[in-house]
Motif scaffolding. Structure first.
Motif, mmCIF file in Angstrom:
data_model
loop_
_atom_site.group_PDB
_atom_site.id
_atom_site.type_symbol
_atom_site.label_atom_id
_atom_site.label_comp_id
_atom_site.label_asym_id
_atom_site.label_seq_id
_atom_site.Cartn_x
_atom_site.Cartn_y
_atom_site.Cartn_z
ATOM 1 N N CYS A 119 0.837 -1.201 0.000
ATOM 2 C CA CYS A 119 0.000 0.000 0.000
ATOM 3 C C CYS A 119 0.872 1.251 0.000
ATOM 4 C CB CYS A 119 -0.931 0.015 1.207
ATOM 5 S SG CYS A 119 -2.050 1.437 1.173
ATOM 6 N N ARG A 174 -0.033 4.177 0.830
ATOM 7 C CA ARG A 174 -0.430 5.128 1.874
ATOM 8 C C ARG A 174 0.563 5.034 3.035
ATOM 9 N NH1 ARG A 174 -4.121 4.649 6.294
ATOM 10 N NH2 ARG A 174 -4.830 6.700 6.927
ATOM 11 N N CYS A 186 -0.264 3.231 6.254
ATOM 12 C CA CYS A 186 -0.521 1.787 6.165
ATOM 13 C C CYS A 186 0.764 0.966 6.317
ATOM 14 C CB CYS A 186 -1.213 1.442 4.848
ATOM 15 S SG CYS A 186 -2.961 1.892 4.862
ATOM 16 N N CYS A 210 -6.178 -2.490 -0.390
ATOM 17 C CA CYS A 210 -5.440 -2.551 0.876
ATOM 18 C C CYS A 210 -6.445 -2.842 1.980
ATOM 19 C CB CYS A 210 -4.722 -1.238 1.155
ATOM 20 S SG CYS A 210 -4.009 -1.171 2.826
ATOM 21 N N ARG A 235 -5.952 -2.680 5.053
ATOM 22 C CA ARG A 235 -5.725 -1.861 6.238
ATOM 23 C C ARG A 235 -6.516 -0.550 6.147
ATOM 24 N NH1 ARG A 235 -1.860 -1.557 10.632
ATOM 25 N NH2 ARG A 235 -1.307 0.621 10.818
ATOM 26 N N CYS A 236 -6.429 0.112 5.021
ATOM 27 C CA CYS A 236 -7.178 1.361 4.861
ATOM 28 C C CYS A 236 -8.471 1.121 4.079
ATOM 29 C CB CYS A 236 -6.318 2.428 4.184
ATOM 30 S SG CYS A 236 -5.730 1.987 2.543
ATOM 31 N N TYR A 296 -6.187 1.218 -5.033
ATOM 32 C CA TYR A 296 -5.116 1.997 -5.642
ATOM 33 C C TYR A 296 -4.799 1.490 -7.042
ATOM 34 C CZ TYR A 296 -4.763 3.619 -0.916
ATOM 35 O OH TYR A 296 -5.077 4.179 0.293
HETATM 36 ZN ZN LIG Z 1 -3.626 1.056 2.807
#
Ligand SMILES: [Zn+2]
Ligand SMILES: [Zn+2]
Lengths: 343, 276
Positions: free
Chosen positions: B113, B115, B118, B141, B143-144, B148
């Motif tokens: 990721c 970000r 993340c 992702c 996690r977020c 993407y």
């Molecule tokens: Zn992420």
């Protein structure tokens, strides 16, 4: 860049043309020569004076063979430039090579720290906006940001802590640059302020446009020019909110929030449908803040407090005016200290 | 992608699938079992989706023996890749397919990721549509919970339907232990240490949305999955103004991660820096 008065082979130009240095602006010599802009940097780099001379291409005073140096300069354009900005001196002063490598790295550090300040100056931020227009900083990797152009930022102003990141004005988040060559560039050379300052300095940029389209300014329609909290409403995180949040589905059915694997992060990409409620939310929070017994001095985080207390000091009444200021106030306001100035 | 057709002209007995998944740009694909491919039931409906379906299937299963010109071979080759992709979307939601993709996920074969908050969490390929030729592949992702664009154009041109809209969500249903802890950590734009007013107002609003969600989940006794501030909402006696306390806690925790200097301790909102 165009603002630099140096020749193509100046230290600054060659530093900025190094691989991985594409995000850097060329700091003008005028900026560096103004001592005020360098305040406090003397103590931050080793061999400060020598480093500064190197950046400005000033011949060191104890230089012995000026003539040869001139000749070498010509060849350097093709050869040594890629090795590092200090390449040309290395051959001639081999006996002080260790000093030179210290000066070289000091010069890079010093340039970076000056750069952090320069890009927040009028001339610097202007130069960065030209680079932004040309797409030098890349685009947001987030699908729903639709290729919005990003800005290079640091997460710290102190060198050595973290590498440069990219700030997306459309989702207000930060990303790791896609190419690993940027992962050796110090984020402090761009600093924490530049990204947000850019948005406030150029409020007219149409941020909902993608990087593929030409940069443009907002239209003149009343709708587009609504101001909320000092920014054009249309420019407040245009990549967030309804329709811009990923909706997890399995065979067409939305995954329920109540599932263990259900969505938990929608808030991060959410935005009220009508951003003007953000203004009201703030007023609501302020009123609650004012009733609280908490000490204003603590100021650890509750950013409503200073504003709230400042407002209480103002003459009561005229809520209409206050509201209008809130909605249509100039972006040039600094209300952190409770003062408003139309610049 | 065209190497197979040109370089190994007469060598159609080599393992087509091996070649396919090891080709540059095909890193997102796992290898479909022979067993799965030869069970006609798994291919139901694909014969109308793929040109020269039978030849393409023969190619994928290494039994292709048609003598044809280069142009025809290239057409069949293209069909074979399309067929493989379409079967792939079905295969990766089977037990074996999920396990294979999981291995690739653990090796971060699909990238990480971008970000910052993340922390390089591994991504999963996904489609925005199950219908081919509509949308290119994206990366999810967990996690977020956002998607993407692939970094490389080689990947960005792969059809998203070869992974489908469900696979990555099914993976976490089947392997709930793999759901990453969620974090409220986030970036807060600042100017000379002051939060930018418009962004700070939005952050406060978003924090409110998050708190509402966590209250809903707590009421339903569903785990929210937040690693930080799991206790923040548990203080019922502070019901009168829990929102503010929550925000304070969250902000205090957030700041060190952002490398807040001394100036970061101030709480004012800057609408405009005093310089520039
Ligand atoms: Zn992420
Ligand atoms: Zn973005």
């Amino acid at each position: 860049m165009s603002t630099s008065s140096g020749t193509p082979e100046s230290w600054i130009s060659s530093f900025c043309s190094l691989l991985g240095h594409e995000y850097f602006a060329e700091v003008s010599e005028e900026f560096i020569e103004d001592d005020f802009n360098l305040t406090g940097l003397q103590n931050q780099v080793a061999m400060y004076k020598e480093a500064l001379e190197m950046i400005l291409d000033v011949e060191p005073e104890e230089d012995d063979d000026d003539d040869e140096e001139e000749e070498e300069d010509e060849e350097d354009i093709s050869g040594d430039v890629r090795d590092g900005p200090g390449g040309r001196e290395r051959r001639h002063h081999s006996r002080v090579a260790s000093d030179l490598s210290v000066i070289e790295s000091s010069a890079e550090m010093l340039y970076g720290l000056i750069h952090q300040r320069f890009i927040c100056s009028r001339a610097g931020i202007q130069q960065m906006s030209e680079k932004y227009d040309l797409g030098h900083f890349g685009v947001c990797p987030r699908t729903n940001c639709n290729q919005t152009r990003t800005l290079p930022v640091g997460l710290s102003d102190i060198p050595g802590e973290d590498t440069v990141k990219l700030f997306c004005p459309s989702c207000l988040d930060v990303y790791v640059p896609p190419n690993s060559r940027f992962q050796t560039v110090d984020g402090a050379f761009f600093g924490r302020t530049f990204g947000a300052l850019f948005l406030l300095t150029f409020p007219e940029y149409d941020l909902s446009r993608s990087g593929a389209e030409t940069a443009s300014t907002l239209g003149r329609s009343a709708d587009e020019l609504t101001m909320v909290n000092g920014m054009y409403a249309r420019n407040i995180a245009p990549g967030l909110g309804r329709g811009k949040i990923y909706e997890p589905k399995i065979y067409g059915f939305r995954v329920s929030e109540l599932a263990r694997s259900g969505p938990r992060m929608r808030w991060l990409r959410d935005k009220p449908d009508d951003v003007t409620v953000l203004d009201e939310a703030r007023r609501f929070a302020e009123e609650h803040g004012a009733e609280s017994d908490d000490d204003d001095e603590s100021m650890v985080n509750n950013n409503n407090r200073p504003v709230a207390s400042a407002r209480r000091r103002r003459p009561a009444g005229n809520p209409t005016l206050r509201q209008r200021q809130g909605l249509n106030g100039s972006p040039m306001n600094v209300d952190a200290n409770g003062a408003e100035s139309e610049l | 992608m065209d190497d197979y057709g040109t370089e190994s002209d007469s060598d159609y007995t080599s393992y087509w699938r091996d070649w396919f998944i090891s080709s540059r740009g095909n890193e997102y694909f796992c290898e479909i079992d022979e067993e799965y491919l030869t069970d006609r039931f798994n291919l139901t409906g694909l014969n109308t989706e793929v040109q020269y379906y039978q030849y393409a299937l023969d190619l994928v299963t290494d039994v292709f023996d048609l003598d044809c010109d280069d142009e025809m071979r290239e057409t069949i080759e293209k069909s074979a890749r399309h067929l493989y992709g379409l079967v792939h979307a079905r295969y990766i939601v089977t037990t074996r397919g999920l396990a294979k993709m999981l291995e690739k996920y653990k090796k971060a074969d699909f990238g990480k990721c971008p970000r910052v908050m993340c922390n390089s969490h591994p991504l999963l390929p996904m489609g925005l549509s199950d219908i081919p030729n509509l949308k290119p592949v994206k990366l999810y992702c967990a996690r977020c919970e956002d998607i993407y664009n692939p970094k490389s154009s080689r990947h960005a041109s792969i059809d998203g339907a070869y992974f489908g809209t469900s696979f990555h969500n099914i993976l976490f249903q089947v392997y709930p232990a793999l759901i990453p802890a969620k974090s409220a950590e986030r970036y807060v734009p600042r100017v000379y240490g002051f939060k930018v007013h418009a962004a700070a107002a939005l952050v406060r609003w978003q924090n409110g949305v998050r708190d509402d969600m966590r209250r809903r989940l707590r009421k339903m006794e569903v785990e929210s999955g937040f690693k930080d501030g799991e206790d923040d909402l548990d203080d019922d006696e502070e019901e009168d103004d829990p929102e503010e306390d929550e925000e304070q806690l969250a902000l205090v925790r957030r700041d060190p991660a952002l490398g807040a200097g001394p100036s970061g301790a101030y709480g004012g909102d800057a609408q405009m820096g005093s310089v520039a």
